[in-house]
Design a protein around this motif. Sequence first.
Motif, PDB file in Angstrom:
ATOM      1  N   UNK A 337       0.077  -1.387  -0.002  1.00  0.00           N
ATOM      2  CA  UNK A 337      -0.154   0.010   0.292  1.00  0.00           C
ATOM      3  C   UNK A 337       0.673   1.570  -0.112  1.00  0.00           C
ATOM      4  N   UNK A 338       0.761   2.061  -0.416  1.00  0.00           N
ATOM      5  CA  UNK A 338       0.936   3.639   0.150  1.00  0.00           C
ATOM      6  C   UNK A 338       0.644   4.662   0.847  1.00  0.00           C
ATOM      7  N   UNK A 339       1.991   4.977   1.879  1.00  0.00           N
ATOM      8  CA  UNK A 339       1.532   5.674   2.828  1.00  0.00           C
ATOM      9  C   UNK A 339       0.766   6.789   3.078  1.00  0.00           C
ATOM     10  N   UNK A 340      -0.162   6.438   3.782  1.00  0.00           N
ATOM     11  CA  UNK A 340      -1.355   7.390   4.772  1.00  0.00           C
ATOM     12  C   UNK A 340      -0.842   8.673   4.549  1.00  0.00           C
ATOM     13  N   UNK A 341      -1.417   9.671   4.413  1.00  0.00           N
ATOM     14  CA  UNK A 341      -1.159  10.986   3.797  1.00  0.00           C
ATOM     15  C   UNK A 341      -1.080  11.626   5.265  1.00  0.00           C
ATOM     16  N   UNK A 342      -1.383  11.113   6.153  1.00  0.00           N
ATOM     17  CA  UNK A 342      -1.921  12.075   7.579  1.00  0.00           C
ATOM     18  C   UNK A 342      -0.325  11.508   8.114  1.00  0.00           C
ATOM     19  N   UNK A 343       0.353  10.417   7.436  1.00  0.00           N
ATOM     20  CA  UNK A 343       1.709   9.820   8.208  1.00  0.00           C
ATOM     21  C   UNK A 343       2.820  10.602   7.457  1.00  0.00           C
ATOM     22  N   UNK A 344       2.509  11.808   6.505  1.00  0.00           N
ATOM     23  CA  UNK A 344       3.580  12.663   5.914  1.00  0.00           C
ATOM     24  C   UNK A 344       5.057  13.903   6.968  1.00  0.00           C
ATOM     25  N   UNK A 359       1.603  21.612   7.868  1.00  0.00           N
ATOM     26  CA  UNK A 359       0.374  22.695   6.878  1.00  0.00           C
ATOM     27  C   UNK A 359       0.778  21.392   5.911  1.00  0.00           C
ATOM     28  N   UNK A 360      -0.578  21.527   5.259  1.00  0.00           N
ATOM     29  CA  UNK A 360      -0.437  20.026   4.027  1.00  0.00           C
ATOM     30  C   UNK A 360      -0.434  21.329   2.648  1.00  0.00           C
ATOM     31  N   UNK A 361      -0.024  20.607   1.391  1.00  0.00           N
ATOM     32  CA  UNK A 361      -0.575  22.121   0.228  1.00  0.00           C
ATOM     33  C   UNK A 361      -0.901  22.447   0.262  1.00  0.00           C
ATOM     34  N   UNK A 362      -2.774  21.800   0.167  1.00  0.00           N
ATOM     35  CA  UNK A 362      -3.360  22.787   0.037  1.00  0.00           C
ATOM     36  C   UNK A 362      -4.487  23.157   1.362  1.00  0.00           C
TER      37      UNK A 362
END
Length: 368
Positions: A337-344, A359-362
Amino acid sequence: MADTAKPKGGTARASASRRRGRKDTSPGLGDEKPEVLLDYYRQMVFVRQFEQRTGQAYTQARIGGYCHLNLGEEATVVGLMTALQERDYLFTNYRDHGYAIGKGMDPKRVMAELYGRSDGVSKGWGGSMHMYDTETRMLGGYGIVGGQLPLATGAALAISYRGGDEVVMCQMGDGTTNIGAWHESLNIAKLWNLPIVFVVINNFTGMGTTVEMSSAEPDLYKRGGAFRIEGERVDGRDVLAVRDTASRLIERARTEQTPFLLEAWSYRQKGHSVVDPAKYRTEEQRDEARSEENDPIQIFGEKLAKAGLLTDEQRDEINASVKAEVAEAADFAENSPHPDVSTLFDYTYASPVPNESRRMPADPVFAE
């Protein structure tokens, strides 16, 4: 200083073929166990096929970012990793896939890291240039040229401070010998007598510039002389020569508690990275780099065959079994699986940091 693979002669402006000429200093096979030699051969074939599959996956956009391959350096990779003991530490540059596997990482997890998947050795967040595993003591691939040198020197200092008997190996490319961290790290390593072996992989071209055009002293194993660090050069196409030379320097670093420098020369079969067409090379240089006489797998395979240790049937069996294992690694990566964005941001810092930005890009710059 010793040169176990000395140039035939000429100046820094000599032609490519003359400049790269080396005498044969290969150790004999008489005292070697056949099963060990065949294992070395299989490891070299594995690195070759793993990297070929990696290049294929990159062109298919399954792998993103930068990607640098060990094609042509298989004997150097296997020889160096065989010389290290499990308790020893390894720091590399960004051309690190073969070293990660040789140090003991699961090839499936290495491939998954290349694919940016969560089952990768760095949980998919490191990618090609940032293999890392504390269990095998492979403490990075580093994307910044020379970024690994101060860290590797610091690890050697920690070993010395604690009275340990481990050794650090710090691998790098030829271009690294011209940056500030090279001089600073070698100076500290010798000044404080640290157990570290600096290994320069010389493929004659730092990205697109020849060593002779960028280094006033192109014999890179001599470049530790300013710090009174003993250096040696070895034929990086010869797995046994690399193993024996590296083993001797590692054990000297362990017992004498002092740094050493090893230059291993070999041919980079393709460009600097997967997407580099290497147009800075002449046709003669490209042919030379890819010729059978400079291919470490061909060289070692022929040596084993002449000694009666490798038949055509065995060669085919090794190729087939390696191909299947590499395909299994690719399938594992594809299905991870792809890593979950929440773990960035989970691994930005080793411990919590006040006011850390997540802060996320959006996201808006300022909270409403």
